[in-house]
Enzyme design. Structure first.
Site, short mmCIF file in Angstrom:
data_model
loop_
_atom_site.label_atom_id
_atom_site.label_comp_id
_atom_site.label_asym_id
_atom_site.label_seq_id
_atom_site.Cartn_x
_atom_site.Cartn_y
_atom_site.Cartn_z
N LYS A 131 80.86 -4.60 96.09
CA LYS A 131 81.43 -5.95 96.05
C LYS A 131 80.53 -6.93 96.82
O LYS A 131 79.63 -6.49 97.56
CB LYS A 131 82.83 -5.91 96.66
CG LYS A 131 82.83 -5.37 98.08
CD LYS A 131 84.19 -4.79 98.45
CE LYS A 131 84.17 -4.35 99.92
NZ LYS A 131 85.39 -3.65 100.29
N TYR A 164 69.27 -29.59 118.81
CA TYR A 164 70.51 -30.37 118.79
C TYR A 164 71.31 -30.19 120.07
O TYR A 164 71.40 -29.09 120.62
CB TYR A 164 71.39 -29.90 117.63
CG TYR A 164 71.02 -30.50 116.29
CD1 TYR A 164 70.95 -31.88 116.11
CD2 TYR A 164 70.76 -29.67 115.21
CE1 TYR A 164 70.62 -32.40 114.86
CE2 TYR A 164 70.43 -30.19 113.96
CZ TYR A 164 70.36 -31.57 113.80
OH TYR A 164 70.04 -32.09 112.59
C1 LIG Z 1 85.12 -2.55 100.99
C2 LIG Z 1 85.95 -1.39 100.68
C3 LIG Z 1 85.42 -0.09 100.77
C4 LIG Z 1 84.08 0.19 101.39
O1 LIG Z 1 84.20 0.03 102.80
P1 LIG Z 1 82.99 0.21 103.81
O2 LIG Z 1 83.62 0.06 105.14
O3 LIG Z 1 82.01 -0.86 103.50
O4 LIG Z 1 82.41 1.56 103.58
C5 LIG Z 1 86.22 0.95 100.33
N1 LIG Z 1 87.47 0.73 99.84
C6 LIG Z 1 88.01 -0.50 99.77
C7 LIG Z 1 89.39 -0.66 99.25
C8 LIG Z 1 87.29 -1.60 100.20
O5 LIG Z 1 87.84 -2.81 100.16
#
Ligand SMILES: *Cc1c(COP(=O)(O)O)cnc(C)c1O
Length: 382
Positions: free
Chosen positions: A46, A275
């Site tokens: 994702k 800044y």
């Molecule tokens: C993002 C996510 C993962 C992966 O998690 P990591 O901590 O990046 O390994 C797995 N399952 C779900 C439901 C997630 O949202």
């Protein structure tokens, strides 16, 4: 091989992001070793492959052996599909399943069917909706079922799960490919919620003996075999972030981030830098201005806190990080090692995004997924 056009763009870029796909694949194999031969390893890709570019990360992971991908949004699944179509042998693509964590709220059932993407069903309402879609299509439809065991985020809450168990006919027509839940505290091995969630998930999976069960994210994998079930679901560890905070990182670094020095400023009298005049140079100093700022995901919280590297010499970020620029104290760097055009490393060569995250008061996940679109991106080791 990079084309002349690409190398011209690389030379012009104010920042460079180098992504080592060989290290990514090696991290995948490392996680596969950790879970052992009987357990499959999916991948969370994702947020554009955690900021590293789904177009290259997806196909590289498929090449390493991933066959189940998890994205958050429906359109991320479409981008993954086109990346796989472009770079992955069609027999492998045919064996790949893409699950959308945000479920049927993310897109109508018809879109899932049309694109052959699988929803993660997160509520009883979504179960009913997919059941109806199956009846209308007159065939079984694949999906994952997410049950909440303590995260209180997505997934069927306990009361909905109990209702489902007393009316299992609602699952008719649903080809359950995965039954899953998600850990809230996997990076804190001693947290009591891990064991509570584990106990709850064991009961849930007992009601779905024939369905592959998936529980562990990256850190969850390192909680031990009890947490592995049939399919692990790591994300961040693939990309080199340490799944074991406070302990030695078992993963290889995947990302190198560099910024280009634009100008040097010799200061001889006391004066302020940047800044808000937030940094006061007390005496003679040399300041390098680098073409990376918070618009590139170099968080403003790193003002006066971040570090950079020239070779193995660590230097301080001074003053406020601005939108397109940051300032470094290069007083101790020999003049010819820091000139306009020199690229400095913005991630610690050993700890990568993790130490920058600590300096910014955040986690490696946020550093990676904040990386902006202005870097010249180069992919190695494909
Ligand atoms: C993002 C996510 C993962 C992966 O998690 P990591 O901590 O990046 O390994 C797995 N399952 C779900 C439901 C997630 O949202």
């Amino acid at each position: 091989m990079s084309s002349p056009l690409q190398s011209a763009a690389a030379a012009r870029a104010g920042g460079r992001l180098t992504i080592d796909l060989a290290a990514l694949k090696s991290n995948y194999r490392r996680l596969c070793e950790e879970i052992g031969p009987g357990v499959a390893c999916a991948a969370a890709v994702k947020a554009d492959g955690y900021g590293l570019g789904i177009g290259r990360v997806g196909p590289a992971l498929a090449d390493a052996g991933v066959r189940r991908f998890f994205v958050a949004h429906f359109d991320e699944a479409l981008r993954l599909k086109s990346a796989l179509a472009a770079r992955t042998p069609s027999a492998v693509v045919a064996a790949c399943e893409i699950f959308v964590l945000n479920g049927l709220i993310a897109a109508p059932s018809a879109d899932y069917l049309g694109e052959d993407v699988r929803p993660v069903l997160n509520s009883l309402g979504e179960v009913d909706q997919w059941h109806k879609a199956s009846a209308a299509a007159d065939k079984a439809l694949p999906a994952a079922l997410h049950v909440d065991t303590g995260m209180c985020r997505l997934g069927l809450p306990d009361n909905e799960f109990q209702t489902l168990m007393s009316s299992r006919a609602r699952l008719k027509g649903i080809d359950l490919r995965v039954i899953m839940s998600h850990l809230a505290c996997a990076d804190m091995p001693d947290h009591p919620l891990n064991q509570q969630q584990l106990a709850a998930f064991k009961e849930i999976r007992a009601a779905f003996a024939d369905t592959p069960a998936s529980f562990a994210n990256s850190s969850g994998i390192f909680l031990g075999p009890d947490y592995h079930f049939d399919v692990a679901r790591p994300g961040v560890a693939l990309y080199g972030i340490n799944p074991l905070p406070g302990r030695v990182n078992p993963m290889r670094q995947v990302v190198r981030l560099q910024g280009k020095i634009l100008q040097l400023r010799e200061i001889d009298a006391p004066q302020s830098v940047g800044y808000g005049a937030a940094y006061q140079a007390a005496g003679p100093m040399r300041i390098a201005t680098v073409a990376v700022g918070y618009a590139d995901g170099y968080l403003r919280a790193l003002s006066d806190r971040g570090h950079a590297w020239i070779g193995d010499r660590r230097i301080d970020v001074v003053g406020r990080v601005s939108m397109d620029l940051l300032a470094l104290d290069v007083t101790a760097i020999p003049g010819d090692a820091a000139v306009p055009g020199t690229f400095v490393d913005l991630f610690d060569p050993e700890t990568g995004a993790d130490s920058l995250a600590a300096e910014a008061g955040t986690i490696g996940y946020e550093i990676l997924t904040s990386l902006g679109q202005r870097y010249h991106r180069e992919y190695l080791g494909d």
